[in-house]
Design an enzyme around this catalytic site. Sequence first.
Site, short mmCIF file in Angstrom:
data_model
loop_
_atom_site.label_atom_id
_atom_site.label_comp_id
_atom_site.label_asym_id
_atom_site.label_seq_id
_atom_site.Cartn_x
_atom_site.Cartn_y
_atom_site.Cartn_z
N SER A 125 0.84 -1.20 0.00
CA SER A 125 0.00 0.00 0.00
C SER A 125 0.87 1.24 0.00
O SER A 125 1.98 1.24 0.57
CB SER A 125 -0.86 -0.03 1.27
N TYR A 149 -1.73 -0.80 10.94
CA TYR A 149 -1.97 -1.35 9.60
C TYR A 149 -0.75 -1.11 8.70
O TYR A 149 -0.24 -2.04 8.06
CB TYR A 149 -3.22 -0.73 8.97
N LYS A 153 2.13 -3.70 6.75
CA LYS A 153 2.50 -3.74 5.32
C LYS A 153 4.01 -3.58 5.15
O LYS A 153 4.62 -4.24 4.31
CB LYS A 153 1.74 -2.65 4.54
P1 NAD Z 1 -11.13 -6.95 1.30
O1 NAD Z 1 -11.35 -6.93 2.77
O2 NAD Z 1 -12.27 -6.63 0.41
O3 NAD Z 1 -10.54 -8.36 0.85
C1 NAD Z 1 -9.75 -9.15 1.72
C2 NAD Z 1 -10.30 -10.57 1.66
O4 NAD Z 1 -9.49 -11.39 2.51
C3 NAD Z 1 -11.74 -10.67 2.16
O5 NAD Z 1 -12.51 -11.42 1.25
C4 NAD Z 1 -11.60 -11.38 3.50
O6 NAD Z 1 -12.75 -12.19 3.79
C5 NAD Z 1 -10.34 -12.20 3.29
N1 NAD Z 1 -9.61 -12.51 4.53
C6 NAD Z 1 -9.33 -11.67 5.55
N2 NAD Z 1 -8.65 -12.32 6.50
C7 NAD Z 1 -8.49 -13.61 6.07
C8 NAD Z 1 -7.88 -14.75 6.60
N3 NAD Z 1 -7.29 -14.73 7.80
N4 NAD Z 1 -7.89 -15.89 5.88
C9 NAD Z 1 -8.51 -15.94 4.67
N5 NAD Z 1 -9.11 -14.88 4.11
C10 NAD Z 1 -9.11 -13.72 4.80
O7 NAD Z 1 -9.90 -5.96 1.01
P2 NAD Z 1 -9.36 -5.39 -0.38
O8 NAD Z 1 -9.69 -3.95 -0.43
O9 NAD Z 1 -9.72 -6.27 -1.49
O10 NAD Z 1 -7.79 -5.48 -0.09
C11 NAD Z 1 -7.03 -6.58 -0.52
C12 NAD Z 1 -5.59 -6.38 -0.09
O11 NAD Z 1 -5.11 -5.15 -0.63
C13 NAD Z 1 -5.36 -6.30 1.42
O12 NAD Z 1 -4.15 -6.94 1.71
C14 NAD Z 1 -5.25 -4.81 1.67
O13 NAD Z 1 -4.48 -4.53 2.82
C15 NAD Z 1 -4.55 -4.35 0.41
N6 NAD Z 1 -4.78 -2.93 0.07
C16 NAD Z 1 -6.06 -2.47 -0.06
C17 NAD Z 1 -6.27 -1.14 -0.39
C18 NAD Z 1 -7.67 -0.58 -0.50
O14 NAD Z 1 -7.81 0.65 -0.43
N7 NAD Z 1 -8.70 -1.38 -0.69
C19 NAD Z 1 -5.17 -0.29 -0.59
C20 NAD Z 1 -3.89 -0.81 -0.46
C21 NAD Z 1 -3.69 -2.14 -0.13
C1 WQD Z 2 -9.41 9.91 0.45
C2 WQD Z 2 -9.58 11.42 0.64
C3 WQD Z 2 -9.88 12.07 2.94
C4 WQD Z 2 -13.75 10.06 3.47
C5 WQD Z 2 -7.00 4.79 2.69
C6 WQD Z 2 -5.98 4.15 3.59
C7 WQD Z 2 -4.79 3.68 2.79
C8 WQD Z 2 -5.24 2.76 1.64
C9 WQD Z 2 -6.33 3.39 0.84
C10 WQD Z 2 -5.10 0.45 2.35
C11 WQD Z 2 -8.81 11.97 1.84
C12 WQD Z 2 -11.12 12.38 2.14
C13 WQD Z 2 -12.56 10.55 2.95
C14 WQD Z 2 -14.79 10.98 3.78
C15 WQD Z 2 -13.39 12.77 3.01
N1 WQD Z 2 -5.74 1.52 2.14
N2 WQD Z 2 -12.38 11.88 2.73
N3 WQD Z 2 -14.56 12.30 3.54
O1 WQD Z 2 -7.21 7.82 3.51
O2 WQD Z 2 -6.28 8.21 1.17
O3 WQD Z 2 -6.42 5.92 2.06
O4 WQD Z 2 -7.39 3.84 1.69
O5 WQD Z 2 -3.93 0.23 2.23
O6 WQD Z 2 -3.92 3.02 3.66
O7 WQD Z 2 -5.57 5.10 4.56
O8 WQD Z 2 -8.50 7.05 1.44
O9 WQD Z 2 -10.81 7.22 0.65
O10 WQD Z 2 -10.35 7.34 3.14
O11 WQD Z 2 -9.71 9.26 1.69
O12 WQD Z 2 -13.24 14.00 2.82
O13 WQD Z 2 -15.86 10.60 4.27
O14 WQD Z 2 -10.97 11.69 0.92
O15 WQD Z 2 -9.63 13.08 3.87
O16 WQD Z 2 -8.36 13.25 1.49
P1 WQD Z 2 -7.06 7.37 2.12
P2 WQD Z 2 -9.93 7.65 1.75
#
Ligand code: NAD
Ligand code: WQD
Length: 334
Positions: A125, A149, A153
């Site tokens: 991330s 979190y 990562k």
């Molecule tokens: P998500 O929660 O939708 O998907 C994660 C999946 O993993 C879910 O289906 C959940 O049921 C499953 N899971 C959780 N714990 C588990 C376990 N112990 N064993 C088996 N399955 C398990 O999340 P996502 O948004 O699809 O994110 C996927 C990956 O990407 C994660 O590693 C997350 O940290 C990373 N990531 C997400 C974002 C984002 O903004 N969505 C950004 C950066 C990184």
């Molecule tokens: C985006 C922008 C908020 C909600 C998060 C995690 C990051 C990654 C992706 C996993 C910001 C603004 C938001 C609201 C708002 N996840 N905002 N009102 O914080 O950039 O990233 O998701 O790895 O680790 O921190 O994403 O969508 O929450 O916010 O004004 O109700 O929207 O301040 O500027 P963020 P976000």
Amino acid sequence: MAKILLTGGAGYIGSHTYLALVEAGFDVVILDNFSNSKTDVPNRLQDIAGGSVDVVEGDVLDRAVLDALFADHKIDGVVHFAALKAVGESVQKPLDYMNTNVGGLLNLLAAMDRADVRRIVFSSSATVYGDTNVQPIPEEHARTYTSPYAFTKIAGEQILEQLTDDWAVGILRYFNPVGAHKSAIIGEDPEDIPNNLVPYMAKVATGELAELSVFGDDYDTPDGTGVRDYIHVEDLAEGHVLSLKSLIETGQSHTVNLGTGEGSSVFDVVKAYSDACGLELAYKVTPRRDGDVAVLTARPEKAKTVLGFEARRTLADMCTSSWAWVSGQRKNSR
Ligand code: NAD
Ligand code: WQD
């Protein structure tokens, strides 16, 4: 054809990546415990992709489940999505996050090693960059964490960096994934009130929530609101296909940003989503959210050079596809 294990494959990014992998000709088996996804996702994937969807319900922390899975399937590579991902919750439950995100990765790597499978793509991330004025951010930028979190990562990346050189590892640092599949049959589906901007706006658009709180309009950005690098989840999914292909073909590891390189403000997103759904979405400006940074955008060039990856879809595509998904405009994609 190569067979891929997709942990967390029923989740938001995992389900879209399942479709991209199948489209690219991979054979895929999903492992998910459905702790943060609905049990009907595999049926939905089947509706879109056809064929039968191979799913094992189980936990990445369960050694016996993993060993059985590797014994039953001849796996060539793994894409590891399964993790807990809510930044705020990680502050309340740091041990749960360490256990699932770090312990789960270690358990998976040990099972892969026992099965002689040493190709893995890891969901990292942009959060690993912490709060920095260097924008857009290159991959060489120092890592630092501002939440448990983010710590998990960074720890995951560091563990992967210690592996012997018979491993090939793809570390993909996602910026802000949004949008939904073009079929509108799968998309992001949060259980509770969403923390993230686009899912929250989606619920304002459907009328489930009254108005968006814009967290601060006094940042040092062109319109005062936070700027992020939003990337369409279908582009992100395609990035995983390219990463896996590169690992399998070259045996070389890589660490790349997956973003567009373009910054959009909260007001840009409100406007784009309002255009997508044809409504003036209500918002009010409230104080900044703790822990938010002003700007977070990717240097996207390395992903292009190393993987040939370039995000193609626009902010309008992201909002239109999100709206189609949440408003139930299901399309038959076959
Ligand atoms: P998500 O929660 O939708 O998907 C994660 C999946 O993993 C879910 O289906 C959940 O049921 C499953 N899971 C959780 N714990 C588990 C376990 N112990 N064993 C088996 N399955 C398990 O999340 P996502 O948004 O699809 O994110 C996927 C990956 O990407 C994660 O590693 C997350 O940290 C990373 N990531 C997400 C974002 C984002 O903004 N969505 C950004 C950066 C990184
Ligand atoms: C985006 C922008 C908020 C909600 C998060 C995690 C990051 C990654 C992706 C996993 C910001 C603004 C938001 C609201 C708002 N996840 N905002 N009102 O914080 O950039 O990233 O998701 O790895 O680790 O921190 O994403 O969508 O929450 O916010 O004004 O109700 O929207 O301040 O500027 P963020 P976000």
